[in-house]
Scaffold this motif. Sequence first.
Motif, short mmCIF file in Angstrom:
data_model
loop_
_atom_site.label_atom_id
_atom_site.label_comp_id
_atom_site.label_asym_id
_atom_site.label_seq_id
_atom_site.Cartn_x
_atom_site.Cartn_y
_atom_site.Cartn_z
N GLU A 362 99.77 21.76 74.47
CA GLU A 362 99.51 22.72 75.55
C GLU A 362 99.54 22.05 76.92
OE1 GLU A 362 96.45 25.94 74.76
OE2 GLU A 362 95.70 24.37 73.42
N ASN A 363 99.60 20.74 76.92
CA ASN A 363 99.40 19.98 78.15
C ASN A 363 100.67 19.26 78.58
OD1 ASN A 363 96.81 21.00 78.08
ND2 ASN A 363 95.93 19.18 77.15
N ARG A 364 100.74 17.97 78.36
CA ARG A 364 101.88 17.19 78.83
C ARG A 364 103.20 17.67 78.24
NH1 ARG A 364 102.82 12.28 81.59
NH2 ARG A 364 105.07 12.20 81.84
N LYS A 365 103.19 18.11 77.01
CA LYS A 365 104.43 18.57 76.39
C LYS A 365 104.97 19.82 77.09
CE LYS A 365 103.87 16.47 71.85
NZ LYS A 365 103.73 16.68 70.39
N GLN A 366 104.06 20.69 77.55
CA GLN A 366 104.51 21.87 78.31
C GLN A 366 105.11 21.46 79.65
OE1 GLN A 366 104.87 24.49 76.72
NE2 GLN A 366 103.04 25.74 76.46
N VAL A 367 104.50 20.48 80.28
CA VAL A 367 105.01 19.97 81.57
C VAL A 367 106.38 19.33 81.37
CG1 VAL A 367 104.63 18.27 83.41
CG2 VAL A 367 102.72 19.68 82.59
N ASP A 368 106.51 18.52 80.34
CA ASP A 368 107.79 17.86 80.06
C ASP A 368 108.90 18.87 79.80
OD1 ASP A 368 106.65 15.38 80.40
OD2 ASP A 368 106.39 14.97 78.26
N GLU A 378 109.37 17.61 90.20
CA GLU A 378 109.08 16.29 89.65
C GLU A 378 107.58 16.12 89.48
OE1 GLU A 378 110.33 13.14 92.22
OE2 GLU A 378 109.27 13.91 93.99
N LEU A 379 107.20 15.37 88.46
CA LEU A 379 105.79 15.10 88.19
C LEU A 379 105.30 13.97 89.11
CD1 LEU A 379 103.24 15.52 86.39
CD2 LEU A 379 104.17 13.74 84.89
N ILE A 380 104.23 14.23 89.84
CA ILE A 380 103.63 13.20 90.68
C ILE A 380 102.59 12.41 89.86
CG2 ILE A 380 102.22 12.76 92.73
CD1 ILE A 380 103.45 15.29 93.94
N LYS A 381 101.70 13.11 89.19
CA LYS A 381 100.69 12.46 88.35
C LYS A 381 100.05 13.51 87.45
CE LYS A 381 97.05 13.01 91.89
NZ LYS A 381 95.95 12.36 92.65
N ILE A 399 102.63 18.60 90.32
CA ILE A 399 104.10 18.67 90.28
C ILE A 399 104.62 19.07 91.65
CG2 ILE A 399 106.06 19.84 89.19
CD1 ILE A 399 104.14 20.40 86.78
N LYS A 400 105.63 18.38 92.13
CA LYS A 400 106.19 18.65 93.46
C LYS A 400 107.55 19.36 93.35
CE LYS A 400 107.48 16.37 97.81
NZ LYS A 400 107.50 15.10 98.55
N ARG A 401 107.76 20.33 94.23
CA ARG A 401 109.08 20.97 94.32
C ARG A 401 109.93 20.20 95.30
NH1 ARG A 401 110.72 27.32 95.61
NH2 ARG A 401 112.97 26.96 95.44
N LYS A 402 111.05 19.67 94.82
CA LYS A 402 111.92 18.82 95.64
C LYS A 402 112.93 19.64 96.46
CE LYS A 402 113.39 16.51 92.11
NZ LYS A 402 114.13 15.52 91.27
#
Length: 403
Positions: A362-368, A378-381, A399-402
Amino acid sequence: MGKKIVKQAKPHRILLQAVVNALTTIFTDNKYADKVIEKTLKENPKFGGRDRRFIAETTYDIVRNYRLLSHLAGSETSFWEILGVYFIIRHLPMPDERDFKNLNEKTIIDKYKAIKDQKILQSYPDWLWDLCESELGKDVWENEAKALNKQAEVVLRVNTLKTKKEILKQHLAEQEIEVDFLDGYKDALLLSHRQNLFQNPLFKLGLFELQDAGSQHISEFLGVEPGMRVIDACAGGGGKTLHIAALMQNKGRIISMDITQWKLDELKKRARRATASNVEPRLIEGTKTIKRLENTADRLLLDVPCSGSGVIKRNPDAKWKLNLDFIDRTKAIQQKILSEYSIMTKVGGQLVYSTCSVLPSENRKQVDEFLANNSNFELIKDQTILPSEGFDGFYMALIKRKK
């Protein structure tokens, strides 16, 4: 089985009956424990503080350890026997009730000592234990499983729009309410002894909210500044919205969104009490609501629906109400929100994806997965707060929008 409740004289039958009735409603009628306990106490206004604490803490502790206690009682629905087993395991004075006459203390204790299966000892359903163990690893999960069986701490968030931490601590001390500062949490105070503060005049004046330390960290993780345009897109009752308003010193604008109107109505009341004047509640009526806000937010908070596996110490009946199908559906909703709502972040802006789950799926895998499909972000931290650290479990990714 966690820490003992405060010992007292053998409780009166009316209190025992209240606990049994509450357990029946929670497990037979499948109602939420917090609502059941709230209703039970409201229907019995003559109960004193100690009686109310006995009912609430005993009920919660039995819910927390339901599998173990029902295993020892030999029944999942004989709540009088389950309550009797609870007294035996807790080494509390056994009430002289006819309902406990068939319980043999030595037999129960011997059966308890013979249990080797951690799923029974820690009181988790097989499927949930296996899922968490497979995602976190055996050693990590066993440690977190024990932490989630502890009673949740009560943490206050000082409303810095109205007061300062040191001043509120002093005001509470004048009422003989003891609180401590929390290292690493600039707006938090830890309540030393559990008590209901919702009727406290300082709460009614909007000087503080009740908000877990980990939850407070999410708003700070968002990195807001006064004057920004911020969207809290899954605002619910607005706990994080109000914290963000304080961090922004009421300067700038916060659009607090939800799909449920009554939650936004509650947020309006809370914002008035807190004097959070830069909050605009907005109902999500469909994709058009999101589309209108495309590329407008300096900061976007997506505190998405989740399994709640990180807050089981606060909501112990989640163990018995969760199921795999619900978690799978929730994960699909998380990815949908992340994909569709992220457009509200403006170029150069940042969003936080957060859950109160301990599950990496539910966490990092969703972000990835989101980043793999959205190269303009892109992931900042990111950060995980585990329940074993003392409070609720949370995950947050900045997460930053580039472009």
